[in-house]
Design a protein around this motif. Structure first.
Motif, PDB file in Angstrom:
ATOM      1  N   MET A 144       0.821  -1.205   0.000  1.00  0.00           N
ATOM      2  CA  MET A 144       0.000   0.000   0.000  1.00  0.00           C
ATOM      3  C   MET A 144       0.859   1.262   0.000  1.00  0.00           C
ATOM      4  O   MET A 144       0.512   2.276  -0.630  1.00  0.00           O
ATOM      5  N   MET A 145       2.005   1.217   0.690  1.00  0.00           N
ATOM      6  CA  MET A 145       2.906   2.364   0.677  1.00  0.00           C
ATOM      7  C   MET A 145       3.427   2.613  -0.732  1.00  0.00           C
ATOM      8  O   MET A 145       3.528   3.760  -1.186  1.00  0.00           O
ATOM      9  N   ALA A 146       3.733   1.515  -1.439  1.00  0.00           N
ATOM     10  CA  ALA A 146       4.184   1.654  -2.825  1.00  0.00           C
ATOM     11  C   ALA A 146       3.068   2.207  -3.708  1.00  0.00           C
ATOM     12  O   ALA A 146       3.313   3.022  -4.610  1.00  0.00           O
ATOM     13  N   LEU A 147       1.833   1.773  -3.444  1.00  0.00           N
ATOM     14  CA  LEU A 147       0.696   2.269  -4.217  1.00  0.00           C
ATOM     15  C   LEU A 147       0.495   3.760  -3.974  1.00  0.00           C
ATOM     16  O   LEU A 147       0.237   4.523  -4.918  1.00  0.00           O
ATOM     17  N   LYS A 148       0.614   4.214  -2.735  1.00  0.00           N
ATOM     18  CA  LYS A 148       0.473   5.634  -2.440  1.00  0.00           C
ATOM     19  C   LYS A 148       1.534   6.454  -3.170  1.00  0.00           C
ATOM     20  O   LYS A 148       1.244   7.546  -3.685  1.00  0.00           O
ATOM     21  N   SER A 149       2.734   5.924  -3.228  1.00  0.00           N
ATOM     22  CA  SER A 149       3.803   6.617  -3.950  1.00  0.00           C
ATOM     23  C   SER A 149       3.483   6.720  -5.439  1.00  0.00           C
ATOM     24  O   SER A 149       3.706   7.755  -6.074  1.00  0.00           O
ATOM     25  N   ARG A 150       2.914   5.643  -5.991  1.00  0.00           N
ATOM     26  CA  ARG A 150       2.535   5.652  -7.404  1.00  0.00           C
ATOM     27  C   ARG A 150       1.396   6.641  -7.646  1.00  0.00           C
ATOM     28  O   ARG A 150       1.378   7.354  -8.657  1.00  0.00           O
ATOM     29  N   ILE A 151       0.431   6.698  -6.737  1.00  0.00           N
ATOM     30  CA  ILE A 151      -0.670   7.652  -6.873  1.00  0.00           C
ATOM     31  C   ILE A 151      -0.126   9.076  -6.891  1.00  0.00           C
ATOM     32  O   ILE A 151      -0.546   9.910  -7.708  1.00  0.00           O
ATOM     33  N   ARG A 152       0.827   9.354  -6.012  1.00  0.00           N
ATOM     34  CA  ARG A 152       1.413  10.695  -5.958  1.00  0.00           C
ATOM     35  C   ARG A 152       2.097  11.036  -7.283  1.00  0.00           C
ATOM     36  O   ARG A 152       2.005  12.163  -7.780  1.00  0.00           O
ATOM     37  N   ASP A 153       2.750  10.050  -7.878  1.00  0.00           N
ATOM     38  CA  ASP A 153       3.460  10.279  -9.141  1.00  0.00           C
ATOM     39  C   ASP A 153       2.502  10.547 -10.299  1.00  0.00           C
ATOM     40  O   ASP A 153       2.752  11.424 -11.132  1.00  0.00           O
ATOM     41  N   VAL A 154       1.420   9.794 -10.370  1.00  0.00           N
ATOM     42  CA  VAL A 154       0.532   9.899 -11.536  1.00  0.00           C
ATOM     43  C   VAL A 154      -0.553  10.954 -11.359  1.00  0.00           C
ATOM     44  O   VAL A 154      -1.246  11.295 -12.318  1.00  0.00           O
ATOM     45  N   ALA A 155      -0.712  11.481 -10.134  1.00  0.00           N
ATOM     46  CA  ALA A 155      -1.770  12.471  -9.889  1.00  0.00           C
ATOM     47  C   ALA A 155      -1.592  13.710 -10.752  1.00  0.00           C
ATOM     48  O   ALA A 155      -2.575  14.340 -11.162  1.00  0.00           O
ATOM     49  N   LYS A 156      -0.360  14.083 -11.061  1.00  0.00           N
ATOM     50  CA  LYS A 156      -0.092  15.297 -11.833  1.00  0.00           C
ATOM     51  C   LYS A 156      -0.388  15.121 -13.315  1.00  0.00           C
ATOM     52  O   LYS A 156      -0.394  16.100 -14.069  1.00  0.00           O
ATOM     53  N   LEU A 157      -0.626  13.893 -13.751  1.00  0.00           N
ATOM     54  CA  LEU A 157      -0.862  13.627 -15.161  1.00  0.00           C
ATOM     55  C   LEU A 157      -2.336  13.796 -15.501  1.00  0.00           C
ATOM     56  O   LEU A 157      -3.189  13.889 -14.621  1.00  0.00           O
ATOM     57  N   ASP A 158      -2.630  13.806 -16.804  1.00  0.00           N
ATOM     58  CA  ASP A 158      -4.009  13.875 -17.267  1.00  0.00           C
ATOM     59  C   ASP A 158      -4.492  12.534 -17.809  1.00  0.00           C
ATOM     60  O   ASP A 158      -5.647  12.424 -18.234  1.00  0.00           O
ATOM     61  N   SER A 159      -3.638  11.532 -17.799  1.00  0.00           N
ATOM     62  CA  SER A 159      -3.989  10.220 -18.339  1.00  0.00           C
ATOM     63  C   SER A 159      -5.122   9.594 -17.542  1.00  0.00           C
ATOM     64  O   SER A 159      -5.227   9.776 -16.320  1.00  0.00           O
ATOM     65  N   SER A 160      -5.979   8.850 -18.230  1.00  0.00           N
ATOM     66  CA  SER A 160      -7.080   8.162 -17.549  1.00  0.00           C
ATOM     67  C   SER A 160      -6.536   7.042 -16.677  1.00  0.00           C
ATOM     68  O   SER A 160      -5.467   6.478 -16.934  1.00  0.00           O
ATOM     69  N   VAL A 161      -7.303   6.712 -15.624  1.00  0.00           N
ATOM     70  CA  VAL A 161      -6.871   5.728 -14.628  1.00  0.00           C
ATOM     71  C   VAL A 161      -7.988   4.707 -14.420  1.00  0.00           C
ATOM     72  O   VAL A 161      -9.164   5.078 -14.314  1.00  0.00           O
ATOM     73  N   TYR A 295      -8.846  -0.585 -22.481  1.00  0.00           N
ATOM     74  CA  TYR A 295      -7.548  -0.023 -22.841  1.00  0.00           C
ATOM     75  C   TYR A 295      -7.580   1.509 -22.841  1.00  0.00           C
ATOM     76  O   TYR A 295      -6.585   2.157 -22.508  1.00  0.00           O
ATOM     77  N   ARG A 296      -8.744   2.089 -23.202  1.00  0.00           N
ATOM     78  CA  ARG A 296      -8.848   3.552 -23.203  1.00  0.00           C
ATOM     79  C   ARG A 296      -8.821   4.099 -21.781  1.00  0.00           C
ATOM     80  O   ARG A 296      -8.202   5.133 -21.509  1.00  0.00           O
ATOM     81  N   LEU A 297      -9.482   3.401 -20.858  1.00  0.00           N
ATOM     82  CA  LEU A 297      -9.531   3.867 -19.479  1.00  0.00           C
ATOM     83  C   LEU A 297      -8.286   3.478 -18.687  1.00  0.00           C
ATOM     84  O   LEU A 297      -7.889   4.191 -17.768  1.00  0.00           O
ATOM     85  N   GLY A 298      -7.707   2.330 -19.040  1.00  0.00           N
ATOM     86  CA  GLY A 298      -6.613   1.794 -18.241  1.00  0.00           C
ATOM     87  C   GLY A 298      -5.238   2.208 -18.723  1.00  0.00           C
ATOM     88  O   GLY A 298      -4.304   1.387 -18.726  1.00  0.00           O
ATOM     89  N   VAL A 299      -5.078   3.474 -19.115  1.00  0.00           N
ATOM     90  CA  VAL A 299      -3.736   3.963 -19.461  1.00  0.00           C
ATOM     91  C   VAL A 299      -2.831   3.793 -18.242  1.00  0.00           C
ATOM     92  O   VAL A 299      -1.685   3.361 -18.333  1.00  0.00           O
ATOM     93  N   ILE A 300      -3.383   4.136 -17.084  1.00  0.00           N
ATOM     94  CA  ILE A 300      -2.718   3.869 -15.798  1.00  0.00           C
ATOM     95  C   ILE A 300      -3.632   2.935 -15.016  1.00  0.00           C
ATOM     96  O   ILE A 300      -4.832   3.185 -14.927  1.00  0.00           O
TER      97      ILE A 300
END
Length: 451
Positions: A144-161, A295-300
């Motif tokens: 979960m700590m690794a997941l939180k770090s990943r969320i922090r990294d991708v939050a600044k992007l506009d890619s769909s999740v 695939y369109r939604l799961g870019v991340i």
């Protein structure tokens, strides 16, 4: 007036038993009778004697099924209406409206409705609305700590999740954190549960409507317009009809939408965050999630581990919930007893963090000591689907056999524990968390015991 038509009204009411509310409206549009169920948001004293347009001021003679039936004597069945009532609440009605005609004249109308909750939340730009941030996701678990770090990294992007997690794992908290930690934090956050409303109305909610596009339709923005510049969170998107999934995919690719009944395209800029509570591959194989939309939604793609795989989080989460209910219930519970904590760690938690929260709330409602005990927790957990895992008994074959040394008996017992952990967890990583062993140590023991 009602007394003259009781027989006819009684016949109609008999046909409308499976409803949340029944109105009888006279020729002037005044409500003379209102029968409600527990699901109704009205009380009869709020409605009887009022004109129907007092309750629903957005409607008029063209959009109200009741006023239409009074005017033309035509019944309508299962008409979906998305309207605001006079209290400003947005409600979804599925209405059947039947006029009573005597000697060619409409004397009254019987309207039966089912009320649907939209399960929608719109936080406008600049409103905090209590949106979660990463700091509110409590964890000590490495995954979960690794997941939180990943969320922090991708939050600044506009890619769909696309978020996958079992029910109760906190998918909406992750979606809110992606918004609040990102560049769109000051813009709207719109959340919609796709399983909460009828498929026939989901399209109008997504794309918006123009007045008159169907019976009862009013001019409304759709979800994509509401979320313009911000984030749209679509929970349980696999509940959406595949045909509507195809339309959504087209709209997302073109980045423009046309309201139902409208004549112009409306551009939008929205980050899409979607969630499913079953494995995506399974949903695709069963035809409940279009592969191209996946695939369109799961870019991340983010996966939330279930609570049974993060046992180290049970203590801090339980402590957080105890503090919360101490405040709301005005209690002074100091925590869990050691035995109660061990018991919580042995439970499989099919409802995950949400179930843990509910269990703590239920235990605190009746607890009398300064700590929650096994007895307090057993009362709220007994009979639930997860069940309390029992420590495996020593196999009968060597229980009291004199020829076994203590070391040999302990090895047999350890082998049985590991076998059951692997059976329950399904992977080495999960089993190692259940047993409190390192992954390398567990692999060694699996090889040692030929498991």
């Amino acid at each position: 007036m009602l007394e003259r038509f009781l027989d006819q009204i009684g016949e109609v009411l008999h046909l409308c038993e499976d409803t949340d509310g029944i109105l009888v409206v006279n020729r002037e549009g005044i409500i003379e009778y209102h029968r409600i169920s527990l699901n109704s948001y009205w009380r009869s004293q709020d409605t009887v004697g009022r004109h129907i347009l007092e309750l629903y001021p957005e409607l008029d003679e063209e959009s109200s099924t009741i006023l239409q039936a009074l005017r033309n004597g035509t019944a309508s069945y299962n008409v979906l209406q998305d309207i605001n009532n006079r209290r400003g609440e947005r409600v979804l009605l599925e209405s059947t409206t039947i006029p009573l005609v005597v000697d060619g004249r409409v004397e009254c109308v019987v309207d039966s409705s089912k009320y649907h909750t939209i399960d929608q939340r719109i936080i406008r730009g600049g409103e905090s609305g209590g949106l979660s941030t990463l700091d509110r996701i409590l964890t000590q678990d490495p995954a979960m700590m690794a997941l939180k770090s990943r969320i922090r990294d991708v939050a600044k992007l506009d890619s769909s999740v696309l978020i996958y997690g079992e029910t109760g794992t906190g998918k909406e908290l992750v979606a809110e954190s992606l918004h609040s930690e990102g560049n769109r934090a000051g813009r709207p956050f719109v959340s919609q549960n796709c399983a909460a409303i009828p498929a026939t109305l989901l399209e109008s909610l997504f794309f918006g409507t123009e007045k008159g596009s169907y019976t009862g339709a009013l001019t409304r923005k759709g979800l994509l317009e509401e979320a313009d510049g911000g984030t749209l969170f679509l929970d349980e998107i696999n509940s959406m009809d595949p045909a509507l999934q195809a339309k959504l995919l087209k709209v997302l690719e073109e980045k423009k939408v046309r309201r139902l009944g409208g004549s112009r395209d409306i551009l939008f800029d929205v980050r899409i965050v979607a969630a499913v509570n079953e494995k995506p591959r399974k949903l695709i194989q069963e035809g409940r999630l279009r592969e191209d939309l996946y695939y369109r939604l799961g870019v991340i793609r983010l996966t939330l581990p279930p609570l049974r795989e993060r046992l180290c989080d049970i203590a801090p989460l339980a402590g957080c919930f105890i503090d919360r209910y101490n405040r709301t219930m005005r209690r002074n519970v100091r925590g869990l007893s050691e035995r109660a904590l061990r018991m919580l760690r042995s439970y499989s938690w099919p409802g995950n963090v949400r179930e843990l929260q509910n269990a703590i709330e239920g235990a605190m409602a009746t607890a009398r000591g300064e700590r929650l005990t096994v007895e307090d927790m057993e009362e709220v957990l007994s009979g639930r689907q997860g069940g309390l895992e029992q420590t495996p008994e020593i196999p009968e074959a060597f229980r009291m056999e004199e020829s076994f040394s203590l070391a040999r008996a302990m090895e047999r017992y350890e082998r049985e524990l590991i076998r059951r952990a692997m059976q329950q967890a399904g992977s080495i990583s999960q089993a190692s968390r259940l047993l409190g062993l390192s992954r390398q140590n567990l692999k060694y023991k699996l090889k040692k015991y030929d498991l």
